[in-house]
Enzyme design. Structure first.
Site, short mmCIF file in Angstrom:
data_model
loop_
_atom_site.label_atom_id
_atom_site.label_comp_id
_atom_site.label_asym_id
_atom_site.label_seq_id
_atom_site.Cartn_x
_atom_site.Cartn_y
_atom_site.Cartn_z
N GLU A 58 0.80 -1.22 0.00
CA GLU A 58 0.00 0.00 0.00
C GLU A 58 0.83 1.28 0.00
O GLU A 58 0.43 2.28 -0.59
CB GLU A 58 -0.92 0.02 1.24
CG GLU A 58 -2.01 -1.04 1.24
CD GLU A 58 -3.15 -0.67 0.31
OE1 GLU A 58 -3.08 0.39 -0.33
OE2 GLU A 58 -4.11 -1.44 0.23
N SER A 62 -27.25 -30.80 51.78
CA SER A 62 -26.39 -31.16 52.91
C SER A 62 -25.06 -30.43 52.93
O SER A 62 -24.20 -30.74 53.76
CB SER A 62 -26.11 -32.67 52.87
OG SER A 62 -27.30 -33.41 53.00
#
Length: 710
Positions: A104, A364
């Site tokens: 680019e 429990s």
């Protein structure tokens, strides 16, 4: 949009005028001082219409929820529905950066935002063709376009882009500009930035990319919609290979590397973005809606492993059942994993409900704390004897899970077998108020039905707590009784205010751990590896298993989020195997439990001091006098098959509850046994027929039943 909409320019030259103006402006700028002034005024005019220079620290991006090491757990879209994840140059594979710049803008590090040779070429093409043939845009100019969100396919737009690029170069560093490109570049649909693109198309972070992957990510922003690999793989392939060819020509990669890259397939579908710790991440973004990055205490590897485990086991248990798992570090209280359900999108099991914070009956699982209080108060030792016999407490009559009583047992046996009657006896002695107080010391907020006063039923699950609450309780026990506030990174931890009151003293906590290490493991577990306790709530609605080694505490819940009973479900069958598998998936060896602290007594029952050999309720005699003795078994009027008709008589066990020992047992008026403490005795009949059984306690009170012996 990145920022506020720009102000419209004060004039718009016609297309024909603009073409000649391009030449005139250049000539005027080069030949006359007045031309320079004129161009400068145009530039200043444009500059006043530009959007504010973006601040990378405040740039609107997707909120990224990460784990304790910064690894992505779950991202969220921006307010306008875009996947735009924050990223830095250092978080991107250098191969991609080199390809991007070479393809680019090869002079990116040297120019001031505009590549004038490329722009003159583009201007010549524009004058000749009457339209923009090539943009000649640098990376800085592309960033200007992404920030400005204005068209650049006309001369005025291109000049504006150039001015904007010049402004960006003066206000930002090259790394800032590159970071903006990596964050904003379009990759098709609602995907912006290389990090979101890499996750969407390759299912991974962009820190390590192949040459083929890097080339595709360079090519896509040129035509993000036309080259979307999930829509047009052929166009994506052509774009990627074009980049590879250019990279070979520029010497960025070798021809052999490019040939290998061309053979890699193009992805044809988008990957799902990570969604680990989904419930916790949602809570985090709700608490911090404007945060760019939220760091949790979760370990992504453990979280991922346990989510897979929970989903797999839930499928085996049934389509309507869910699984929740919480893992905590004992030393810090940090939550290392929080699995809220068997799957966020599991519709049949209400996967959207976070069961780590759901208030449920603990069954429990509070028993260890109750016994710990008995140890702390000096009422008992793990080897103390206690009665497991039918007993009433002002109308409350607890029964064991299997319906049977064991008689005289040690407290170790009572806890390892999770017997109900002994723990209620101990709770009655230590007091429900003390238990509630210790729960709060463990940073638990217990919920009582209808805000009623706590009764003895809380010892067997008659109180509401969450899975996190239970993990917090067991973390305190594992730490020798010292509580620590669990922390997940979502909410700010409150500072400690002076010395924190212990949940249990160190000796009592060690006694509890020593007993829980003796609990028989499930079929997939090894004995003695961890200390753990299971629980099943009333009506088979919740199955629990909470366990710990010397470093980590794990809690598991199994059930239906809607609270519908699941016949046959239990902690030992449904939750305990998941608990042991969870420890297996931590990726670390089991750490030994804490050694015995000073003052702990390691002895058999016969070696204990006399007061500790048998648990004696301080108010036992008073409680016993409140209720007359009752024959709990056999029931009045029943037929009992002892094989008497065949001549092979077996003994009949007669069981008593309530009353004051010693008891005298009678059959047809004749005494057959007397016991000082035992609440059961056996009698062998002479043969079949009716028999009257009776019992007399120390207060002269009695009970009688008539049964038929077969």
């Amino acid at each position: 949009m990145i920022s506020a909409a720009p102000v419209e320019p004060r004039f718009r030259p016609s297309r024909r005028l603009a073409r000649w103006a391009a030449i005139g402006l250049v000539a005027a700028a080069a030949l006359t001082a007045g031309g320079v002034f004129y161009v400068r005024s145009i530039v200043d005019e444009i500059a006043t219409t530009l959007p504010a220079t973006p601040d990378i620290a405040t740039l609107p991006v997707s909120t990224a929820v990460v784990d304790r090491a910064g690894l992505l757990l779950r991202p969220f879209t921006t307010s306008d529905g875009r996947w735009r994840l924050p990223v830095t140059v250092d978080e991107v594979d250098r191969r991609f950066i080199d390809m991007l710049i070479a393809y680019e803008d090869q002079n990116f590090e040297r120019h001031g935002g505009i590549e004038w040779s490329a722009m003159l070429r583009a201007a010549g093409q524009y004058v000749g063709a009457g339209r923009i043939v090539s943009g000649g845009s640098t990376l800085t100019m592309q960033v200007a376009r992404l920030v400005d969100q204005q068209p650049t396919r006309n001369l005025w737009g291109k000049v504006r882009q150039m001015v904007h690029a010049d402004v960006l170069e003066h206000r930002l560093t090259k790394e800032d500009i590159l970071t903006l490109y990596l964050t904003l570049a379009p990759y098709g649909g609602n995907i912006e930035g290389i990090r979101a693109a890499s996750l969407a198309y390759f299912g991974k972070e962009p820190t390590r990319l192949t040459s083929a992957e890097a080339a595709l990510l360079v090519a896509l922003p040129q035509s993000p919609e036309a080259r979307r690999p999930d829509r047009d793989p052929a166009a994506a392939l052509a774009g990627r290979n074009k980049v590879l060819d250019r990279m070979v020509a520029k010497g960025v990669i070798t021809a052999d590397e490019a040939d290998g890259a061309r053979r890699e397939p193009i992805p044809t579908a988008r990957h799902q973005f990570p969604m680990l710790a989904a419930h916790l991440a949602q809570s985090a973004i709700t608490a911090q809606p404007n945060a760019r990055r939220i760091a949790l205490t979760v370990d992504r590897q453990i979280q991922s492993a346990l989510e897979r485990l929970g989903a797999s086991r839930a499928r085996q248990l049934g389509p309507h059942l869910s699984v929740a798992i919480v893992v905590a570090d004992q030393a810090t209280g940090n939550i290392l994993a929080s699995v809220g359900s068997a799957g966020l999108f599991a519709r049949q099991s209400d996967g959207f409900v976070d069961m780590t914070n759901a208030v449920r009956s603990p069954g429990s699982t509070l028993k260890p704390l109750i016994y710990g209080l008995g140890f702390e108060l000096g009422l008992a030792h793990p080897e103390s004897l206690i009665e497991d016999r039918p007993t009433a407490f002002n109308g409350y009559v607890p029964v064991n899970f299997d319906g049977y009583n064991r008689g005289t047992v040690t407290i170790r046996q009572a806890l390892t077998e999770s017997l109900n009657v002994p723990v209620v006896i101990v709770l009655d002695a230590v007091g429900t108020a003390r238990l509630m107080s210790r729960l709060k010391r463990a940073n638990v907020d217990p919920k009582l039905p209808g805000n009623t006063a706590p009764g003895l039923a809380i010892g067997l699950g008659g109180v509401g707590v969450t899975l996190r609450d239970l993990v917090s309780i067991y973390t305190a026990i594992a730490r020798g009784g010292s509580p620590v506030r669990l922390n997940d990174g979502v909410s700010v931890r409150s500072p400690a205010m002076g010395e924190v009151a212990p949940v249990l003293d160190p000796v009592a906590a060690w006694y509890v751990s020593d007993i829980l290490a003796d609990v028989p493991p499930p079929l997939n577990g090894s004995p003695g590896r961890i200390a753990y306790k299971t629980g099943t709530s009333y009506g088979y609605r919740d199955a629990w298993a909470i366990g710990y080694d010397g470093k980590t505490v794990i809690g598991v819940w199994v059930g239906r989020p809607d609270g519908v009973p699941v016949p046959g479900i239990s902690g030992i069958v449904a939750a305990a195997p998941i608990l042991f598998e969870s420890f297996d998936r931590l990726g670390a060896p089991t750490v030994r439990l804490r050694p015995a602290p000073a003052g702990a007594i390691v002895a058999s029952n016969s070696q204990l001091p006399s007061p500790l050999r048998r648990f004696r309720h301080p108010d036992l005699q008073m409680v016993a006098r409140d209720a007359a003795p009752e024959i709990a078994f056999p029931a009045d009027g029943v037929d009992v098959d002892l094989g008497a008709a065949g001549g092979s008589e077996r003994p009949l066990m007669v069981k008593v509850r309530n009353g004051v020992p010693p008891f005298t047992f009678f059959a047809n008026g004749a005494p057959f046994a007397r016991s000082a403490f035992a609440r059961q005795n056996s009698w062998t009949p002479d043969g079949p027929g009716y028999v009257t059984l009776s019992v007399l306690d120390a207060e002269g009170r009695s009970d009688m039943v008539t049964v038929f012996i077969d």
